[in-house]
Design an enzyme around this catalytic site. Structure first.
Site, PDB file in Angstrom:
ATOM      1  N   GLU A 120      -4.794  -5.572  10.326  1.00 23.50           N
ATOM      2  CA  GLU A 120      -3.949  -3.905  10.625  1.00 23.50           C
ATOM      3  C   GLU A 120      -4.070  -3.024  12.044  1.00 23.50           C
ATOM      4  OE1 GLU A 120      -2.483  -2.604   6.629  1.00 23.50           O
ATOM      5  OE2 GLU A 120      -3.545  -1.631   7.382  1.00 23.50           O
ATOM      6  N   ASN A 145       0.973  -1.456   0.299  1.00 19.44           N
ATOM      7  CA  ASN A 145      -0.173   0.101  -0.064  1.00 19.44           C
ATOM      8  C   ASN A 145       1.018   1.679  -0.099  1.00 19.44           C
ATOM      9  OD1 ASN A 145      -1.871   2.593   0.162  1.00 19.44           O
ATOM     10  ND2 ASN A 145      -2.159   1.871   2.436  1.00 19.44           N
ATOM     11  N   SER A 174       3.995  -2.016  10.563  1.00 19.87           N
ATOM     12  CA  SER A 174       4.994  -2.023  10.242  1.00 19.87           C
ATOM     13  C   SER A 174       5.267  -3.182   9.577  1.00 19.87           C
ATOM     14  CB  SER A 174       5.696  -1.419  11.789  1.00 19.87           C
ATOM     15  OG  SER A 174       5.357  -0.031  12.050  1.00 19.87           O
ATOM     16  N   GLY A 190       3.203   2.130  10.699  1.00 17.65           N
ATOM     17  CA  GLY A 190       3.717   2.897  10.776  1.00 17.65           C
ATOM     18  C   GLY A 190       4.571   3.564  11.201  1.00 17.65           C
ATOM     19  N   GLU A 248      -6.710   4.638   7.941  1.00 15.68           N
ATOM     20  CA  GLU A 248      -6.405   5.962   7.568  1.00 15.68           C
ATOM     21  C   GLU A 248      -7.556   6.231   6.932  1.00 15.68           C
ATOM     22  OE1 GLU A 248      -3.164   5.026   5.799  1.00 15.68           O
ATOM     23  OE2 GLU A 248      -2.043   4.391   8.035  1.00 15.68           O
ATOM     24  N   HIS A 295      -9.038   1.218   5.289  1.00 16.76           N
ATOM     25  CA  HIS A 295      -7.814   1.146   5.826  1.00 16.76           C
ATOM     26  C   HIS A 295      -8.214   1.649   7.064  1.00 16.76           C
ATOM     27  CE1 HIS A 295      -3.725   2.366   6.676  1.00 16.76           C
ATOM     28  NE2 HIS A 295      -3.330   1.198   5.628  1.00 16.76           N
ATOM     29  N   LYS A 315       0.113   4.584   0.068  1.00 14.13           N
ATOM     30  CA  LYS A 315      -0.299   5.338   0.674  1.00 14.13           C
ATOM     31  C   LYS A 315      -0.120   6.619  -0.422  1.00 14.13           C
ATOM     32  CE  LYS A 315      -0.261   3.180   4.425  1.00 14.13           C
ATOM     33  NZ  LYS A 315       0.200   2.800   6.054  1.00 14.13           N
TER      34      LYS A 315
HETATM   35  O1  LIG Z   1      -1.485  -0.604   4.276  1.00 13.31           O
HETATM   36  C1  LIG Z   1      -0.448  -0.826   5.754  1.00 13.31           C
HETATM   37  C2  LIG Z   1      -0.385  -0.904   6.736  1.00 13.31           C
HETATM   38  O2  LIG Z   1      -1.096   0.471   6.774  1.00 13.31           O
HETATM   39  C3  LIG Z   1       0.985  -0.663   6.942  1.00 13.31           C
HETATM   40  O3  LIG Z   1       1.523   0.486   6.680  1.00 13.31           O
HETATM   41  P1  LIG Z   1       3.327   0.140   7.502  1.00 13.31           P
HETATM   42  O4  LIG Z   1       4.146  -0.612   6.688  1.00 13.31           O
HETATM   43  O5  LIG Z   1       4.214   1.359   7.078  1.00 13.31           O
HETATM   44  O6  LIG Z   1       3.023   0.663   9.083  1.00 13.31           O
END
Ligand SMILES: O=C[C@H](O)COP(=O)(O)O
Length: 248
Positions: free
Chosen positions: A165, A10, A211, A171, A96, A94, A12
Site C-alpha cells: 500500500e 479495511n 484508492s 485515501g 496508519e 497498516h 478502518k
Molecule cells: O487498508 C486500506 C488502505 O489504506 C486503502 O485505503 P483506501 O482504499 O481508502 O485508499
C-alpha cells in the site's frame, strides 16, 4: 497451483451497527466470485457481532492487535481474544498504525509473530511514502519492511498475505498505475525468492491497496503479480462487490 485472489475490506474506524448491517447485507445479496477469498477488517468493538452475522465463507479480520497474549495493556486487544470471538484474520502494520501510532518495523514484526503463533492469518502491510518514492527509495523501504517480517513469519508464510500500500495512494484518490503497482509486486517477489525461498516467492499473495475502486480494479487485477486488494473507503460501499469480482 495459482494464487487465489484475495480481497480485503479495511473499514478502518468507520461504521455503526446500521451501516455494518447494510455492508453485510450487500455482501450476502451480492453475487460474489467463488474464486475470490474475501476478508473484512472490522473495528474491534464489532468483531463478534460481524462474525456472527456474516457467512463463514467471508473471513473476518481485526485491524490491529498487541504483541502479548494478555496483561496490563489498557486499550489493546490480543490475538487470543480475536480468535475467541471467532475472527480468523488480523491486519498488521497498516501505514496508519505505523505513522499515526508510531509502530516501528520491529514492533510490527513482534505483533505478526504473536498473531501467527495463535493461528491467526495475517495481512501484513508495507509501502512507501510519497517522499520516499520521489527520492527513489521505494524498493529500499518495502524490502526493509518485509525483511523485518521474515524471522517473525518463519515457516508460516501460508498464513500471511502481504499488502503493498503506497502511502501516497491511501485515501487520496491517487491510485498507483497498474504498471507502478505491478513493478513493486514483481520486485517484492524477486526479493522473496532471493531472501526467503523460491516457493514462498511463488506462492505468497500480494495485495495492492490505495484508492482501489470498482473503476480501476479490473485493470489492476489483470496484472500478473497483483493477487488481490486491500480496500479502504470503497469497502464501505456497494461497489466493494464489483472489486471482489474484478479478477474473473
Ligand atoms: O487498508 C486500506 C488502505 O489504506 C486503502 O485505503 P483506501 O482504499 O481508502 O485508499
Amino acid at each position: 497451483m495459482g494464487r487465489k485472489f484475495v480481497v480485503g475490506g479495511n473499514w478502518k474506524m468507520n461504521g455503526d451497527s446500521n451501516q455494518i448491517n447494510e455492508i453485510i447485507n450487500n455482501l450476502k445479496n451480492g453475487s460474489l466470485d467463488p474464486n475470490a477469498e474475501v476478508v473484512i477488517g472490522v473495528p474491534a468493538i464489532y468483531l463478534a457481532q460481524v462474525r456472527s452475522n456474516t457467512p463463514k465463507t467471508i473471513g473476518v479480520a481485526a485491524q490491529n492487535c498487541w504483541k502479548a497474549d494478555k496483561g496490563a495493556f489498557t486499550g489493546e486487544i490480543s490475538a487470543p481474544m480475536i480468535k475467541d470471538v471467532g475472527a480468523e484474520w488480523v491486519i498488521l502494520g497498516h501505514s496508519e498504525r505505523r505513522t499515526i501510532f508510531g509502530e516501528s518495523d520491529s514492533l510490527v514484526a513482534e505483533k505478526v509473530a504473536n498473531a501467527l503463533q495463535h493461528n491467526l492469518k495475517v495481512i501484513a502491510c508495507i509501502g512507501e511514502t510519497l517522499e520516499e518514492r520521489e527520492s527513489g527509495k521505494t524498493e529500499e523501504v518495502v524490502f526493509r519492511q518485509t525483511k523485518a517480517l521474515v524471522p517473525a513469519i518463519g515457516d508460516k508464510w501460508n498464513n500471511v498475505v502481504l499488502a503493498y500500500e503506497p502511502v501516497w495512494a491511501i485515501g487520496t484518490g491517487k491510485t498507483a498505475s497498474p504498471q507502478q503497482a505491478q513493478d513493486v509486486h514483481a520486485s517484492l517477489r524477486k526479493w522473496l525468492a532471493e531472501n526467503v525461498s523460491a516457493e514462498v516467492a511463488q506462492s505468497v499473495r500480494i495485495q495492492y491497496g490505495g484508492s482501489v475502486t470498482a473503476a480501476n480494479a479490473k485493470e489492476l487485477a489483470a496484472c500478473e503479480d497483483i493477487d488481490g486488494f486491500l480496500v479502504g473507503g470503497a469497502s464501505l460501499k456497494p461497489e466493494f462487490v464489483n472489486i471482489i469480482n474484478a479478477k474473473h
